[in-house]
Design a protein around this motif. Structure first.
Motif, PDB file in Angstrom:
ATOM      1  N   ILE A   1       0.835  -1.212   0.000  1.00  0.00           N
ATOM      2  CA  ILE A   1       0.000   0.000   0.000  1.00  0.00           C
ATOM      3  C   ILE A   1       0.864   1.255   0.000  1.00  0.00           C
ATOM      4  N   ARG A   2       1.919   1.250   0.812  1.00  0.00           N
ATOM      5  CA  ARG A   2       2.774   2.444   0.921  1.00  0.00           C
ATOM      6  C   ARG A   2       3.710   2.639  -0.275  1.00  0.00           C
ATOM      7  N   GLU A   3       4.239   1.539  -0.814  1.00  0.00           N
ATOM      8  CA  GLU A   3       5.324   1.661  -1.786  1.00  0.00           C
ATOM      9  C   GLU A   3       4.938   1.380  -3.239  1.00  0.00           C
ATOM     10  N   ASN A   4       3.827   0.701  -3.477  1.00  0.00           N
ATOM     11  CA  ASN A   4       3.429   0.415  -4.859  1.00  0.00           C
ATOM     12  C   ASN A   4       2.523   1.529  -5.362  1.00  0.00           C
ATOM     13  N   PRO A   5       2.964   2.255  -6.381  1.00  0.00           N
ATOM     14  CA  PRO A   5       2.161   3.378  -6.894  1.00  0.00           C
ATOM     15  C   PRO A   5       0.740   2.932  -7.284  1.00  0.00           C
ATOM     16  N   GLY A   6      -0.256   3.646  -6.742  1.00  0.00           N
ATOM     17  CA  GLY A   6      -1.650   3.371  -7.077  1.00  0.00           C
ATOM     18  C   GLY A   6      -2.255   2.140  -6.444  1.00  0.00           C
ATOM     19  N   CYS A   7      -1.537   1.485  -5.554  1.00  0.00           N
ATOM     20  CA  CYS A   7      -2.069   0.271  -4.922  1.00  0.00           C
ATOM     21  C   CYS A   7      -3.300   0.618  -4.082  1.00  0.00           C
ATOM     22  N   LEU A   8      -4.388  -0.075  -4.360  1.00  0.00           N
ATOM     23  CA  LEU A   8      -5.635   0.151  -3.625  1.00  0.00           C
ATOM     24  C   LEU A   8      -5.622  -0.592  -2.296  1.00  0.00           C
ATOM     25  N   PHE A   9      -6.232   0.000  -1.298  1.00  0.00           N
ATOM     26  CA  PHE A   9      -6.423  -0.625   0.005  1.00  0.00           C
ATOM     27  C   PHE A   9      -7.919  -0.854   0.154  1.00  0.00           C
ATOM     28  N   ILE A  10      -8.325  -2.121   0.119  1.00  0.00           N
ATOM     29  CA  ILE A  10      -9.739  -2.483   0.135  1.00  0.00           C
ATOM     30  C   ILE A  10     -10.038  -3.314   1.372  1.00  0.00           C
ATOM     31  N   ALA A  11     -11.136  -2.989   2.039  1.00  0.00           N
ATOM     32  CA  ALA A  11     -11.580  -3.756   3.208  1.00  0.00           C
ATOM     33  C   ALA A  11     -12.896  -4.459   2.882  1.00  0.00           C
ATOM     34  N   THR A  12     -12.999  -5.705   3.287  1.00  0.00           N
ATOM     35  CA  THR A  12     -14.257  -6.425   3.061  1.00  0.00           C
ATOM     36  C   THR A  12     -15.350  -5.880   3.963  1.00  0.00           C
ATOM     37  N   ASN A  13     -15.005  -5.549   5.190  1.00  0.00           N
ATOM     38  CA  ASN A  13     -15.943  -4.955   6.143  1.00  0.00           C
ATOM     39  C   ASN A  13     -15.161  -4.484   7.355  1.00  0.00           C
ATOM     40  N   ARG A  14     -15.857  -3.827   8.272  1.00  0.00           N
ATOM     41  CA  ARG A  14     -15.204  -3.331   9.480  1.00  0.00           C
ATOM     42  C   ARG A  14     -15.826  -3.922  10.739  1.00  0.00           C
ATOM     43  N   ASP A  15     -16.383  -5.122  10.614  1.00  0.00           N
ATOM     44  CA  ASP A  15     -17.006  -5.756  11.784  1.00  0.00           C
ATOM     45  C   ASP A  15     -15.974  -5.921  12.896  1.00  0.00           C
ATOM     46  N   PRO A  16     -16.240  -5.353  14.070  1.00  0.00           N
ATOM     47  CA  PRO A  16     -15.275  -5.472  15.162  1.00  0.00           C
ATOM     48  C   PRO A  16     -15.219  -6.886  15.748  1.00  0.00           C
TER      49      PRO A  16
ATOM     50  N   VAL B   1      -3.875  -2.718   9.674  1.00  0.00           N
ATOM     51  CA  VAL B   1      -3.227  -2.270   8.434  1.00  0.00           C
ATOM     52  C   VAL B   1      -3.449  -0.775   8.240  1.00  0.00           C
ATOM     53  N   SER B   2      -4.653  -0.303   8.506  1.00  0.00           N
ATOM     54  CA  SER B   2      -4.973   1.114   8.360  1.00  0.00           C
ATOM     55  C   SER B   2      -4.074   1.972   9.245  1.00  0.00           C
ATOM     56  N   CYS B   3      -3.860   1.541  10.455  1.00  0.00           N
ATOM     57  CA  CYS B   3      -2.996   2.276  11.378  1.00  0.00           C
ATOM     58  C   CYS B   3      -1.559   2.291  10.858  1.00  0.00           C
ATOM     59  N   SER B   4      -1.117   1.160  10.333  1.00  0.00           N
ATOM     60  CA  SER B   4       0.256   1.063   9.838  1.00  0.00           C
ATOM     61  C   SER B   4       0.507   1.974   8.645  1.00  0.00           C
ATOM     62  N   VAL B   5      -0.453   2.060   7.735  1.00  0.00           N
ATOM     63  CA  VAL B   5      -0.253   2.864   6.515  1.00  0.00           C
ATOM     64  C   VAL B   5      -0.810   4.273   6.636  1.00  0.00           C
ATOM     65  N   GLN B   6      -1.506   4.549   7.753  1.00  0.00           N
ATOM     66  CA  GLN B   6      -2.112   5.868   7.977  1.00  0.00           C
ATOM     67  C   GLN B   6      -3.018   6.254   6.817  1.00  0.00           C
ATOM     68  N   LYS B   7      -3.875   5.306   6.418  1.00  0.00           N
ATOM     69  CA  LYS B   7      -4.779   5.506   5.289  1.00  0.00           C
ATOM     70  C   LYS B   7      -6.060   4.718   5.549  1.00  0.00           C
ATOM     71  N   GLU B   8      -7.186   5.278   5.125  1.00  0.00           N
ATOM     72  CA  GLU B   8      -8.459   4.588   5.261  1.00  0.00           C
ATOM     73  C   GLU B   8      -8.717   3.734   4.007  1.00  0.00           C
ATOM     74  N   PRO B   9      -9.278   2.550   4.192  1.00  0.00           N
ATOM     75  CA  PRO B   9      -9.542   1.684   3.042  1.00  0.00           C
ATOM     76  C   PRO B   9     -10.831   2.043   2.310  1.00  0.00           C
ATOM     77  N   ILE B  10     -10.979   1.489   1.134  1.00  0.00           N
ATOM     78  CA  ILE B  10     -12.256   1.498   0.433  1.00  0.00           C
ATOM     79  C   ILE B  10     -13.012   0.301   1.001  1.00  0.00           C
ATOM     80  N   VAL B  11     -14.125   0.546   1.663  1.00  0.00           N
ATOM     81  CA  VAL B  11     -14.898  -0.551   2.264  1.00  0.00           C
ATOM     82  C   VAL B  11     -15.952  -0.995   1.263  1.00  0.00           C
ATOM     83  N   VAL B  12     -15.900  -2.272   0.886  1.00  0.00           N
ATOM     84  CA  VAL B  12     -16.836  -2.778  -0.115  1.00  0.00           C
ATOM     85  C   VAL B  12     -17.977  -3.582   0.502  1.00  0.00           C
ATOM     86  N   GLY B  13     -17.853  -3.926   1.770  1.00  0.00           N
ATOM     87  CA  GLY B  13     -18.910  -4.679   2.454  1.00  0.00           C
ATOM     88  C   GLY B  13     -19.822  -3.769   3.240  1.00  0.00           C
TER      89      GLY B  13
END
Length: 171
Positions: free
Chosen positions: A44-59, A79-91
């Motif tokens: 996510i951090r190093e690959n240009p344009g790499c998407l970060f996708i989450a299936t859901n955010r169920d705790p 993962v979100s905390c590590s990359v300091q980025k919010e995912p695209i949530v598809v679920g």
């Protein structure tokens, strides 16, 4: 197989990753580990344009009948905390899936009913997308949860189980 991989944190250790990965999808994974988290983070951090996708955010989730277990949202959060980025949530409760269904099949949400056992995902998904909602109390959400004064998500209908619908349809 990555669930069994370990990393040794030593001086000058370089973690190599595939520079061609264009999307990282994070979901429920009972083998989630530090290796996978680092691999995802690097892509996510190093690959240009790499998407970060989450299936859901169920705790949490009911993986067994005995107790709740950490849900996909815990892995997404790591993962979100590590990359300091919010995912695209598809679920659920994201409308991503509904938008796809509506465009692909020319459906009308006013003729749909979302049936689910979680207020914060299933019922919220139905409400966010214009569907009627039916909460079944045989899963995550209990009647006391539904009736709790702090609850702000209310389904159109609720029942004890999906089996109640079968009985109703047989009448």
């Amino acid at each position: 197989e990555d669930g069994k991989k370990n990393i040794m944190l030593e001086a000058n250790f370089y973690f190599d990753h595939d520079k061609n990965v264009g999307a990282v999808v994070v979901g429920l994974d009972q083998y989630f580990n530090y290796y996978k988290m680092q691999y995802a983070s690097l892509c996510i951090r190093e690959n240009p344009g790499c998407l970060f996708i989450a299936t859901n955010r169920d705790p949490t989730g009911h993986m067994t009948s005995a107790q709740e277990w950490p849900g996909a949202g815990t892995m997404v959060a790591a993962v979100s905390c590590s990359v300091q980025k919010e995912p695209i949530v598809v679920g659920k409760p994201s409308s991503f899936l509904m938008d796809f269904l509506l465009k692909s099949f020319n459906l009308e949400t006013s003729r749909m009913c979302m049936v689910g056992d979680r207020l914060d995902t299933d019922i919220l998904f139905g409400q966010n997308t214009g569907c009627k909602t039916l909460l079944v109390l045989s899963g995550v959400t209990t009647l006391p949860d539904l009736q709790d004064a702090s609850n702000t998500i209310h389904p159109d209908l609720y029942t004890n189980s999906v089996h109640d619908l079968v009985k109703l349809l047989q009448q």
